[in-house]
Enzyme design. Structure first.
Site, PDB file in Angstrom:
ATOM      1  N   ASP A  81      -4.138   4.637  -1.392  1.00 17.46           N
ATOM      2  CA  ASP A  81      -4.438   4.096  -2.723  1.00 17.46           C
ATOM      3  C   ASP A  81      -5.532   3.054  -2.537  1.00 17.46           C
ATOM      4  OD1 ASP A  81      -2.676   1.172  -3.345  1.00 17.46           O
ATOM      5  OD2 ASP A  81      -2.604   2.214  -1.425  1.00 17.46           O
TER       6      ASP A  81
ATOM      7  N   SER B  85       1.065  -0.810  -4.929  1.00 14.53           N
ATOM      8  CA  SER B  85       0.008   0.206  -4.835  1.00 14.53           C
ATOM      9  C   SER B  85      -0.502   0.511  -6.219  1.00 14.53           C
ATOM     10  CB  SER B  85       0.546   1.498  -4.219  1.00 14.53           C
ATOM     11  OG  SER B  85       1.422   1.232  -3.179  1.00 14.53           O
TER      12      SER B  85
ATOM     13  N   SER C 158       4.207  -0.154   1.484  1.00 20.13           N
ATOM     14  CA  SER C 158       5.341  -0.420   0.595  1.00 20.13           C
ATOM     15  C   SER C 158       5.699   0.798  -0.240  1.00 20.13           C
ATOM     16  CB  SER C 158       5.024  -1.614  -0.298  1.00 20.13           C
ATOM     17  OG  SER C 158       3.837  -1.364  -1.002  1.00 20.13           O
TER      18      SER C 158
ATOM     19  N   ARG D 267      -5.449  -0.450  -3.973  1.00 27.97           N
ATOM     20  CA  ARG D 267      -5.163  -1.788  -4.514  1.00 27.97           C
ATOM     21  C   ARG D 267      -4.895  -2.773  -3.400  1.00 27.97           C
ATOM     22  NH1 ARG D 267      -0.414  -2.594  -8.858  1.00 27.97           N
ATOM     23  NH2 ARG D 267      -1.972  -1.660 -10.204  1.00 27.97           N
TER      24      ARG D 267
ATOM     25  N   GLY E 278      -0.751  -3.389   5.417  1.00 22.12           N
ATOM     26  CA  GLY E 278      -0.366  -4.681   5.969  1.00 22.12           C
ATOM     27  C   GLY E 278      -1.403  -5.716   5.606  1.00 22.12           C
TER      28      GLY E 278
ATOM     29  N   THR F  75       0.811  -1.210   0.000  1.00 26.99           N
ATOM     30  CA  THR F  75       0.000   0.000   0.000  1.00 26.99           C
ATOM     31  C   THR F  75       0.835   1.246   0.000  1.00 26.99           C
ATOM     32  OG1 THR F  75      -1.525  -1.210   1.367  1.00 26.99           O
ATOM     33  CG2 THR F  75      -1.751   1.153   1.409  1.00 26.99           C
TER      34      THR F  75
ATOM     35  N   ASP G 206       5.465   2.096  -7.164  1.00 29.40           N
ATOM     36  CA  ASP G 206       5.465   0.887  -6.347  1.00 29.40           C
ATOM     37  C   ASP G 206       4.466  -0.090  -6.933  1.00 29.40           C
ATOM     38  OD1 ASP G 206       3.948  -0.049  -3.306  1.00 29.40           O
ATOM     39  OD2 ASP G 206       5.825  -0.833  -4.115  1.00 29.40           O
TER      40      ASP G 206
ATOM     41  N   LYS H 121      -9.275   1.713   2.067  1.00 33.99           N
ATOM     42  CA  LYS H 121      -8.274   1.557   3.113  1.00 33.99           C
ATOM     43  C   LYS H 121      -8.393   2.590   4.218  1.00 33.99           C
ATOM     44  CE  LYS H 121      -5.146  -0.441  -0.162  1.00 33.99           C
ATOM     45  NZ  LYS H 121      -3.850  -0.477  -0.785  1.00 33.99           N
TER      46      LYS H 121
END
Lengths: 142, 276
Positions: B59, B211, B171, B61, B89, B43, B208, B75
């Site tokens: 984000d 995400s 991440s 995903r 996580g 994330t 990344d 999220k």
């Protein structure tokens, strides 16, 4: 988390009984009541958090009583523990789930929710013990 | 794997589930199968304190290993009317943790009779995460406005917390932090703060792999919450420009023969369902 360090706790909190730890009333493994057994499971905790979670409530209470004793004197934890003992005796018949309302109120856990209220809630259990057998067992007649 | 069963340890009932899972995990590789991967939210989440309050961004995903499990997951979780929490996580862990803390905070605020404070939520979360020693994989960005002003905390899975004016987790946190470090100023205006958070999440999304998809924003001020979902659809799915369907009449018909089937009703019986 180091499980070796927790082994010293094994003597105090987890009773390591003789050769057949899963023994029921007849000295044989009691799979029905205690689940499957293995020597490894009985000696070492199967999850690093097993011992710490098993004793969590105990340790919290000990810590709180100690703080209370230091602040208010010996009478405070003594009185509270007496009340806990009295509240713990308020139970329904052994095969029915008890609400433990008085105990929860004393502890202050009546206005908090944890995993024990969501997962494996005894009120929502699909199994019930045989009423006659369980009352006889509790009264010591069996 | 992150399959853990929180049976009621405290009441001395063995959690048979956990032993079964451990046994399966040990034997399953011998049989040639692999245990299912936990759905994680690789994330980018972030938050920033501005003049009147807090802006949280995330984000959308959710990944399951190398596959996108949910293209548009939410999220930013509700904790209380004035407090929201972004979670990175393991998806289940963040979801259940924030729900439990939200319930506890509601009970607490009913008991005190006051609007809950962000620091209360922070303390409840960190005590729970420390109790489970990092086995609950939830990295959270907690933000809200209470009687003492706007507050922003970042909470790590092992239970440590930081109170800062701008935080990023997940991440894609490094990409987002790079944007924050460049353009953050104290006491920004709302539009500037929203733009900053949007750009930070966009940096995480585009740099990344964990995400992606859209950018959700949550603007919390004293007495008002703007939950902008989606605030920005940075990754719209493309539209097909051509069509490969054949037109009617492409294949010529050579002959045509029609055979009618004369059927007659012989017997009709009605059986009523037991809908009692």
């Amino acid at each position: 988390m180091n499980t070796r360090g927790l082994r010293s706790q094994l003597k105090d909190s987890v009773p390591v009984t003789g050769l057949c730890p899963q023994a029921g009333s007849y000295g044989v493994q009691d799979s029905l009541r205690r689940g499957f057994s293995s020597v490894k499971n009985e000696l070492l905790p199967s999850h690093p958090l097993e011992l710490s979670e098993k004793n969590f409530q105990l340790n919290q209470d000990k810590m709180n009583f100690n703080t209370l004793r230091n602040i208010q004197g010996l009478h405070a934890p003594l009185k509270l523990q007496m009340e806990y003992r009295a509240a713990r005796q308020i139970q329904r018949l052994p095969f029915l789930p008890s609400s433990n309302l008085a105990l929860d109120t004393l502890r202050g856990s009546d206005d908090s929710i944890g995993f024990e209220d969501i997962l494996n809630d005894p009120v929502q259990s699909e199994l019930m013990g045989d009423p006659h057998i369980m009352t006889e067992y509790k009264l010591g007649v069996l | 794997t992150e399959e853990q069963c929180w049976g009621t340890w405290g009441k001395n009932i063995k959690c048979v589930c956990f032993y079964r899972n451990a046994l399966l995990e040990a034997d399953i590789n011998k049989l040639g199968f692999s245990s299912p991967a936990a759905r994680k939210t690789g994330t980018t989440i972030c938050g920033v304190v501005y003049k009147d309050g807090v802006v949280l961004g995330a984000d959308t995903r959710a990944t399951e290993g190398m596959v996108v499990a949910d293209k548009n997951c939410s999220k930013i979780h509700y904790i209380s009317p004035n407090i929201y929490c972004c979670g990175a996580g393991t998806a289940a862990d963040t979801e259940m943790t924030t729900q439990i803390i939200s319930s506890n905070l509601e009970l607490h605020s009913l008991s005190t009779g006051r609007l809950p404070r962000v620091t209360t939520a922070n303390r409840m979360l960190k005590q729970m995460l420390f109790r489970y020693q990092g086995y609950i994989g939830a990295a959270l960005v907690l933000g809200g406005v209470d009687c003492n002003g706007p507050h922003l905390y970042s909470i790590y899975p092992h239970g440590s917390t930081d109170k800062l004016p701008y935080v990023t987790m997940g991440s894609g946190s490094l990409a987002a932090m790079a944007v924050f470090e460049d353009r953050y100023r104290p006491n920004m205006e709302e539009e500037e703060a929203k733009r900053l958070v949007r750009d930070a999440i966009a940096a995480g999304i585009f740099n990344d792999l964990g995400s992606g998809s859209n950018i959700d924003l949550c603007v919390i001020t004293k007495g008002k919450v703007d939950y902008l979902r989606p605030h920005d659809m940075a990754n719209k799915k493309g539209v097909r420009t051509g069509s490969y369907r054949y037109k009617h009449g492409t294949t010529g018909v050579l002959t045509k023969a029609v055979t009618p089937l004369n059927l007659e009703v012989v017997e009709e019986s009605v059986q009523t369902m037991d809908t009692s």
